[in-house]
Design an enzyme around this catalytic site. Structure first.
Site, PDB file in Angstrom:
ATOM      1  CE  LYS A  81      -4.526  -0.231   2.109  1.00  0.00           C
ATOM      2  NZ  LYS A  81      -5.266   0.003   3.345  1.00  0.00           N
TER       3      LYS A  81
HETATM    4  C1  E4P Z   1      -8.692   0.496   3.226  1.00  0.00           C
HETATM    5  O1  E4P Z   1      -7.823  -0.087   2.632  1.00  0.00           O
HETATM    6  C2  E4P Z   1      -8.472   1.124   4.557  1.00  0.00           C
HETATM    7  O2  E4P Z   1      -7.718   0.243   5.364  1.00  0.00           O
HETATM    8  C3  E4P Z   1      -9.732   1.377   5.340  1.00  0.00           C
HETATM    9  O3  E4P Z   1     -10.846   0.984   4.608  1.00  0.00           O
HETATM   10  C4  E4P Z   1      -9.824   2.711   5.986  1.00  0.00           C
HETATM   11  O4  E4P Z   1     -11.068   2.792   6.604  1.00  0.00           O
HETATM   12  P1  E4P Z   1     -11.429   3.850   7.723  1.00  0.00           P
HETATM   13  O5  E4P Z   1     -11.799   5.132   7.050  1.00  0.00           O
HETATM   14  O6  E4P Z   1     -12.614   3.248   8.426  1.00  0.00           O
HETATM   15  O7  E4P Z   1     -10.234   3.984   8.616  1.00  0.00           O
END
Ligand code: E4P
Length: 212
Positions: A81
Site C-alpha cells: 500500500k
Molecule cells: C482500506 O484499505 C483502509 O484500510 C480502510 O478501509 C480505511 O477505513 P477507515 O476510514 O474506516 O479507517
C-alpha cells in the site's frame, strides 16, 4: 465483486477466511494488534490465499521503494500500500516495473486514481466512508473512477475502502467495483435480514405440526 476483509486481526481473518478473497491492513489496524508488523502479515498470508495489502510508511519515494522491496519478501501475495502522493507515485512506477504489486491508498479524487493507474498501480483504494463523513459522496467518486478506467481500459482494480455499513457494499456492487474491503462487523451484517429470522422461526414452528 470480490470481498476483502479490512483488518489485521488474525481471529477475525481466520473466521471469515472461507468467504473472503483478500485482506487489507493499514498502520492503524496493525497498531491495534500490538504485534510485530512482519509477523502479523506473514500469519495473514498463511490463512488467506489472495492479495494481502501491507502499507509502506516512508514519505519519500526511495524510502517507500526500500520498504516495499523488503515487505514484499514476506510472501508472494503481499501487495504494497502506497499513499497517494507525488513521491508515492514515483515509487509505484518503479515498483510496477519491478513486478511488485501496489495498492494506492488514501484516494479522494478521480484525478488521483487516474495518476495511480498511469503509474501502474495494481489496485486503487478510494475511501468512501471518510468522504461521506465530511458531507461528500464517496460512491460518486467510485463511479467516476470506474468511468475513467473503463474509458481507457486500465487494468487497475478498484477497491472500495472505508466501508462503514452494508449499504456501502451494495452500492459498490451496483456500480461494478472490482472489490469492497469490509470490516469484520459489517461483513457479519451482510448475512442478516429480519424477515429471514422471522421466516425461519415460522417454518420451524409449522414443522412441529408435521406428523413424524
Ligand atoms: C482500506 O484499505 C483502509 O484500510 C480502510 O478501509 C480505511 O477505513 P477507515 O476510514 O474506516 O479507517
Amino acid at each position: 465483486m470480490k470481498l476483502f476483509i479490512d483488518t489485521a486481526n488474525v481471529p477475525e481473518i481466520r473466521e471469515m477466511a472461507w468467504l473472503i478473497n483478500g485482506v487489507t491492513t493499514n498502520p492503524t489496524l496493525v497498531a491495534r494488534e500490538k504485534r510485530p508488523f512482519k509477523e502479523v502479515i506473514a500469519e495473514i498470508c498463511e490463512i488467506v490465499d489472495g492479495p494481502v495489502s501491507a502499507e509502506a510508511t516512508a514519505l519519500d519515494a526511495e524510502g517507500m521503494i526500500t520498504q516495499a522491496r523488503e515487505i514484499s519478501t514476506i510472501h508472494e501475495n503481499v501487495v504494497i500500500k502506497i499513499p497517494m502522493t507525488e513521491e508515492g507515485m514515483k515509487a509505484v512506477k518503479t515498483l510496477s516495473q519491478e513486478g511488485i504489486r501496489t495498492n494506492v491508498t488514501l484516494v479522494f479524487s478521480a484525478n488521483q486514481a487516474l495518476l495511480a493507474a498511469k503509474c501502474g498501480a495494481s489496485f486503487v483504494s478510494p475511501f468512501v466512508g471518510r468522504i461521506d463523513d465530511v458531507g461528500g459522496d464517496g460512491m460518486d467518486l467510485v463511479s467516476q473512477i470506474l468511468d475513467v478506467y473503463t474509458a481507457y481500459e486500465y487494468s487497475t482494480e478498484v477497491i472500495v475502502g472505508s466501508v462503514r455499513h452494508p449499504r456501502h457494499v451494495l452500492d459498490a456492487a451496483l456500480l461494478g467495483a472490482d472489490i469492497a474491503t469490509v470490516p469484520y462487523a459489517v461483513l457479519k451484517k451482510l448475512f442478516n435480514h429480519p424477515l429471514t429470522d422471522v421466516g425461519i422461526k415460522r417454518f420451524l414452528k409449522d414443522w412441529e405440526g408435521v406428523p413424524k
